[in-house]
Design an enzyme around this catalytic site. Structure first.
Site, mmCIF file in Angstrom:
data_model
loop_
_atom_site.group_PDB
_atom_site.id
_atom_site.type_symbol
_atom_site.label_atom_id
_atom_site.label_comp_id
_atom_site.label_asym_id
_atom_site.label_seq_id
_atom_site.Cartn_x
_atom_site.Cartn_y
_atom_site.Cartn_z
ATOM 1 C CB CYS A 261 -0.987 -0.042 1.175
ATOM 2 S SG CYS A 261 -2.403 1.067 0.940
ATOM 3 C CG HIS A 355 -4.345 -3.606 2.633
ATOM 4 N ND1 HIS A 355 -3.863 -3.116 3.829
ATOM 5 C CD2 HIS A 355 -4.621 -2.515 1.873
ATOM 6 C CE1 HIS A 355 -3.855 -1.791 3.800
ATOM 7 N NE2 HIS A 355 -4.317 -1.408 2.620
ATOM 8 C CD GLU A 357 -3.079 -6.192 5.447
ATOM 9 O OE1 GLU A 357 -3.923 -5.279 5.475
ATOM 10 O OE2 GLU A 357 -2.207 -6.275 4.558
#
Length: 388
Positions: A261, A355, A357
């Site tokens: 990001c 992202h 995660e």
């Protein structure tokens, strides 16, 4: 039966900087707030959105009509607090229903002083932002005159030119130990990091030293890092210089790098590319991205209003090696990843705009943490990454 009058929410007013006005009811804390109006297309994961530091100084409009169904818990937070500047929903759940729910969404917003508004036609508001672009906004339960609120909206700070990562970073370094056998040490610069990021690295045998945004190369090296990581975060990458200089120093030292990001945007700037503000950004958990190194299409989680301006085809020669675009958004061809290779074609650093995660999902991109481990292993095996 109607609730008692004293339980009725206060009227609330929302005014965009172009004068578009919406009226609704107070949701969360009463008062007044200002920020950049953006919309998120996720139908779930509102707790992770609220606690993502990347949303600092942004007023989030939820496109899903029903929000708050599962309440709030103490397990799914991505940081220690709610970061959004304001919250806009159509129909908040009256009663949460989930076995982990500890509080209602409205209670958490109220306790943490987050001003919100409900009963708004979020479809009309989202379409307006898509057509006109993200813009400043104000929400108030104390001001009833749209013109007076509009004046304060236009006096509020814009997101362009804002350097915000040092406002959301950790005050002190901390360590997330590796789970099981330790394989690597990672220096993770916190520009607004989400809790699931070091957790996912930890699950892969990485001991993660989370450092403040002001970290220096000496502090990175003091951790014994096998690799450097830059997290997500808020603000305009063009207003950030300290972290770009750190990354350039690390690349000169041969330290393998992985960024997500904001870390992708800063990687682009470190390589000599520009960045620009998207009209309304990508925010949600349903964005299709192609990994051009494998041809695989992933459904991914996004939260960004800026992007890297890099050529989609071919490689660009830089001081550090050959840089190219590794991932691209299939909706609009926005650059979603970069990679840096040595003259012999070996990968030395990479980043993605989205992202991996991905709390609260999807998990298509989790392999990128394994790619980071493979990168560090390869550089260690060949003796690369040890330059003075």
């Amino acid at each position: 039966m109607a609730p008692p009058a004293h339980d009725l929410p206060a009227p609330a007013l929302l005014v965009l900087e172009d004068g578009r006005t919406f009226r609704g009811e107070s949701f969360g804390a009463e008062g007044e707030t200002f920020g950049e109006a953006v919309f998120s297309t996720g139908m779930s994961g509102y707790q992770e959105t609220l606690t993502d530091p990347s949303y600092h100084r942004q007023v989030v409009v939820m496109t899903a009509p029903h929000v708050g169904n599962t309440g709030m818990n103490d397990e799914d937070r991505e940081s220690s607090r709610i970061w959004v500047a304001g919250y806009v929903v159509r129909d908040p759940a009256r009663v949460p229903s989930n076995w982990r729910s500890a509080r209602t969404l409205a209670d958490d917003l109220r306790e943490q002083g987050v001003v919100g508004i409900s009963g708004v036609d979020t479809r009309a508001l989202t379409r307006h932002l898509r057509e006109r672009g993200a813009m400043r906004v104000g929400i108030s339960t104390v001001e009833t005159d749209p013109e007076r609120l509009l004046e304060r909206v236009r006096d509020a700070a814009a997101m362009s030119g804002a350097n915000l990562s040092e406002a959301v970073t950790t005050a002190e370094p901390y360590v997330v130990p590796a789970q099981g056998e330790k394989r690597f040490t990672v220096a993770a610069v916190d520009l607004g990091i989400k809790a699931n990021t070091p957790r996912m690295m930890s699950e892969r045998g990485m001991e993660v030293h989370v450092l403040p945004a002001t970290a220096t190369l000496d502090e990175v090296r003091a951790t014994g890092a096998d690799g450097l990581f830059f997290s997500n975060g808020p603000g305009d990458p063009a207003a950030t210089t300290r972290q770009v200089e750190l990354l350039q120093d690390a690349l000169r030292a041969g330290i393998p790098y992985f960024g997500i990001c904001f870390g992708n945007q800063l990687f682009g700037r470190a390589l000599g590319f520009g960045t620009y503000k998207l009209k309304y950004g990508h925010r949600g958990i349903n964005q299709p991205v192609m990994d051009r190194t494998t041809g695989r299409v992933e459904v991914t989680a996004h939260n960004h209003g800026f992007a890297v301006d890099a050529p989609l085809e071919g490689a660009t020669a830089t001081e550090f090696g050959d840089a190219s675009v590794s991932h691209v958004c299939l909706n609009d061809d926005v650059v979603e990843g970069l990679e840096l290779r040595d003259g012999d074609g070996r990968l030395r650093s990479f980043s993605v705009q989205y992202h991996p995660e991905a709390a609260a999902g999807p998990h298509d991109a989790a392999y990128l943490f394994d790619r980071f481990g493979d990168l560090m292993s390869d550089r260690a095996r060949t003796g690369a990454g040890t330059e003075a």
